[in-house]
Design a protein around this motif. Structure first.
Motif: not given
Length: 311
Positions: A249-251, A292-293, A298-300, A307-309
């Motif tokens: 959901l956060w992509a 896959r790409h 999305a992972e990145e 990162g800060n959540n």
């Protein structure tokens, strides 16, 4: 003894009935009238020389002879899938249409990314996409209404549909984080008296979430039900409910609600599922590469946005 050649289209009608259960559903799927479906099956019974249907209340069920015929028809259809694959592989251009279904968060994030990638790398491939949950998408894949499905499973709820005919490919492991406005909360057992939003009863996601609450020693107070993850996120953000929200959901955006660091079991698996006989089709392989790409992208993005959540 006179031999009859079975009509493939009529055999497909019988297979559709096996998957869909009613003549009306078969008629809708194949753009026939119910009477035309009944006529096709009557003609097939004449070709076979045996009854294929039995009344079961308001429904019909297949006879043992029909089940034998369906099993062999599936083999024929799989061979035709392989023939289409070999023909497509013999051509140099990658053109054609692929019918795809995906559940909501995959439809929001992965499918648009794949479309962008295809537009640049393979403009001759057309995607027709629909949003559908696995319980409807996987039967449609078996019925050949779809060519590829992006689906999900939760721990304790593996794939159950058509295992011998389908091929499953892991796309990513998606963490499910607890979204709770109360920053003093540090663990699941502390949420016993909070209202929850969960997916509808009977869904694997609901069963999984409730099982985690039960393991933590409480029955969740499910005040809100929705299959829409955006609704879950809004209720959690505004402090009306606690929710399990997927990382996918956060992509595109950073969350605006605190998320508890998940335990190892707080996850779902995202899959790409296709018919095994079509696994090597060039269009299928190309779109699988695109997914896959998209999952890597999305992972990145998720790593940046979360990162800060985390608490």
């Amino acid at each position: 003894m006179r031999e009859h050649m079975y009509n493939l289209r009529r055999l497909e009608v019988l297979c559709e009935l096996k998957h869909r259960g009613t003549l009306a559903a078969v008629a809708a799927a194949m753009s026939y009238s119910p009477s035309a479906v009944s006529q096709q099956l009557t003609l097939l019974e004449s070709e076979v020389g045996a009854s294929l249907l039995e009344r079961d209340g308001r429904r019909v069920r297949l006879t043992p002879q029909a089940e034998i015929l369906v099993a062999h028809t599936k083999t024929v259809l799989q061979q035709l899938d392989r023939a289409r694959t070999e023909i497509a592989a013999s051509l140099h251009e990658r053109t054609g249409t692929l019918r795809v279904a995906a559940f909501q968060t995959a439809m929001l994030t992965l499918v648009p990314a794949v479309l962008t990638w295809l537009r640049a790398a393979h403009p001759g491939i057309r995607i027709e996409a629909t949003q559908a949950e696995p319980d409807t998408a996987l039967p449609a894949l078996l019925a050949r209404d779809l060519d590829l499905v992006v689906d999900e499973t939760f721990p304790g709820h593996p794939h159950l549909t058509g295992e011998a005919e389908l091929s499953h490919h892991v796309l990513r492991e998606d963490l499910m984080r607890l979204a709770v406005r109360d920053t003093a909360v540090r663990s699941l057992p502390e949420l016993a008296r909070h209202p929850w939003v969960m997916e509808p009863l009977g869904t694997p996601a609901r069963q999984w979430a409730e099982s985690l609450c039960h393991a933590a020693g409480f029955e969740p107070d499910v005040a809100f039900e929705s299959a829409d993850m955006l609704v879950h996120a809004r209720l959690a953000t505004q402090g009306h409910a606690v929710a399990f929200l997927p990382d996918l959901l956060w992509a595109d955006n950073a969350p605006d609600v605190p998320l508890l660091q998940p335990e190892r079991v707080h996850r779902r698996t995202i899959w790409v599922t296709l018919r095994a006989a079509s696994a090597d089709h060039p269009l299928v392989r190309t779109v699988l590469s695109g997914l896959r790409h998209a999952a890597e992208q999305a992972e990145e993005a998720i790593s940046r946005h979360l990162g800060n959540n985390n608490q």
